[in-house]
Design an enzyme around this catalytic site. Structure first.
Site, PDB file in Angstrom:
ATOM      1  N   GLY A  46      -9.468 -23.905   5.109  1.00 16.56           N
ATOM      2  CA  GLY A  46      -8.432 -23.884   4.083  1.00 16.56           C
ATOM      3  C   GLY A  46      -8.941 -23.048   2.940  1.00 16.56           C
ATOM      4  N   SER A  48     -11.767 -23.289   0.050  1.00 13.03           N
ATOM      5  CA  SER A  48     -12.910 -24.135  -0.309  1.00 13.03           C
ATOM      6  C   SER A  48     -12.903 -24.546  -1.783  1.00 13.03           C
ATOM      7  CB  SER A  48     -14.226 -23.443   0.049  1.00 13.03           C
ATOM      8  OG  SER A  48     -14.342 -22.218  -0.639  1.00 13.03           O
ATOM      9  N   CYS A  78     -15.078 -23.190   8.653  1.00  9.70           N
ATOM     10  CA  CYS A  78     -14.664 -22.158   7.690  1.00  9.70           C
ATOM     11  C   CYS A  78     -14.803 -22.647   6.244  1.00  9.70           C
ATOM     12  CB  CYS A  78     -13.264 -21.667   8.024  1.00  9.70           C
ATOM     13  SG  CYS A  78     -12.979 -20.032   7.376  1.00  9.70           S
ATOM     14  N   ARG A 146     -10.449 -14.893   6.942  1.00 12.99           N
ATOM     15  CA  ARG A 146     -11.186 -14.750   5.669  1.00 12.99           C
ATOM     16  C   ARG A 146     -12.472 -15.583   5.728  1.00 12.99           C
ATOM     17  NH1 ARG A 146      -8.828 -14.563   0.135  1.00 12.99           N
ATOM     18  NH2 ARG A 146     -10.092 -12.696   0.065  1.00 12.99           N
ATOM     19  N   HIS A 182     -12.512 -20.825  13.667  1.00 17.12           N
ATOM     20  CA  HIS A 182     -11.580 -21.956  13.764  1.00 17.12           C
ATOM     21  C   HIS A 182     -11.351 -22.412  15.210  1.00 17.12           C
ATOM     22  CE1 HIS A 182     -10.007 -21.941   9.584  1.00 17.12           C
ATOM     23  NE2 HIS A 182     -10.387 -20.675   9.632  1.00 17.12           N
ATOM     24  N   GLU A 184     -10.194 -25.059  16.139  1.00 21.87           N
ATOM     25  CA  GLU A 184      -8.967 -25.875  16.206  1.00 21.87           C
ATOM     26  C   GLU A 184      -7.723 -25.017  16.404  1.00 21.87           C
ATOM     27  OE1 GLU A 184     -10.452 -24.970  13.536  1.00 21.87           O
ATOM     28  OE2 GLU A 184      -9.037 -24.719  11.883  1.00 21.87           O
TER      29      GLU A 184
HETATM   30  N1  GLN Z   1     -11.670 -17.828   2.454  1.00 21.08           N
HETATM   31  C1  GLN Z   1     -11.621 -19.244   2.398  1.00 21.08           C
HETATM   32  C2  GLN Z   1     -12.560 -19.785   1.333  1.00 21.08           C
HETATM   33  O1  GLN Z   1     -13.337 -19.058   0.813  1.00 21.08           O
HETATM   34  C3  GLN Z   1     -11.966 -19.855   3.736  1.00 21.08           C
HETATM   35  C4  GLN Z   1     -10.951 -19.438   4.740  1.00 21.08           C
HETATM   36  C5  GLN Z   1     -10.689 -20.428   5.825  1.00 21.08           C
HETATM   37  O2  GLN Z   1     -11.046 -21.607   5.748  1.00 21.08           O
HETATM   38  N2  GLN Z   1      -9.995 -19.979   6.825  1.00 21.08           N
HETATM   39  O3  GLN Z   1     -12.509 -20.920   1.022  1.00 21.08           O
END
Ligand code: GLN
Length: 201
Positions: A46, A48, A78, A146, A182, A184
């Protein structure tokens, strides 16, 4: 056995669905009480910064740290991996539980999201794989959104997955697991099975 998924923000529903499909009881974790009777915890992907701030606001930092300190499996995917690691260059709440230095959004000029094969050395755990693989090593379909980058891993960290460039993208230190991609979002559930297998008997 009761699995939990931190459900403050991000992709928690997909983890809940897969863990249930694998036969685990699974609950969404939002409040300190939700740790009662819990055996393992997933911190999803998500954003962070948001996950960290909400965890502070909801009084969850201490419960998560205590939970991990009791040797219970905790898996960050992630943004969740960022939350469990030592973050470089950003000032936001992170737990620094696993001996990994990590950078956010750090796949250089690469497109924001990409798919790439992850070479895994997932050891076989109890039970049988419900999905492809079946060997002790293999290729896992990595979905990177990302994604953060592991810039340093301490000596007690075991590498469980790398890109063909050698870059570390999945790792474990005792009861702590991180993947910067990911699992999931694929129908390959080997990482989820592996995580459930990290439960002490
Ligand atoms: N770019 C997000 C972050 O820095 C992480 C991306 C993700 O969880 N898919 O929190």
């Amino acid at each position: 056995m009761e699995a939990g998924v931190l459900a403050l923000q991000g992709g928690f529903r997909e983890h809940v669905t897969i863990l249930r499909r694998l036969g685990a009881n699974c609950r969404e974790v939002k409040l300190p009480n939700d740790f009662d009777g819990l055996d393992c915890l997933v911190v999803p992907g998500g954003e962070s910064t948001t996950i960290g701030k909400l965890a502070v606001e909801y009084g969850l930092i201490e419960p998560i740290v205590d939970f991990a300190g009791q040797n219970r499996p905790v898996w960050g995917t992630c943004a969740g991996a960022i939350f469990l690691s030592k973050l470089r260059g950003f000032n936001q709440p992170v737990l620094r539980l696993i001996d990994i230095e990590i950078k956010r959004n750090a796949f250089g000029r690469q497109v924001d999201s990409f798919e790439a094969e992850v070479m895994t050395t997932l050891p076989r755990t109890s039970g049988t794989w419900s999905s492809s693989g079946g060997g002790d090593t293999g290729v896992f379909p990595g979905v990177f959104i990302r994604a953060p980058r592991v810039v340093e891993a301490g000596p007690s960290v075991d590498v469980l997955g790398r890109l063909s460039t050698g870059e570390i993208v999945a790792a474990r230190q005792k009861n702590l697991l991180v993947t910067v991609f990911h699992p999931e979002l694929t129908d390959d559930h080997r990482f989820h099975e592996y995580f459930l297998g990290m439960m002490p008997d």
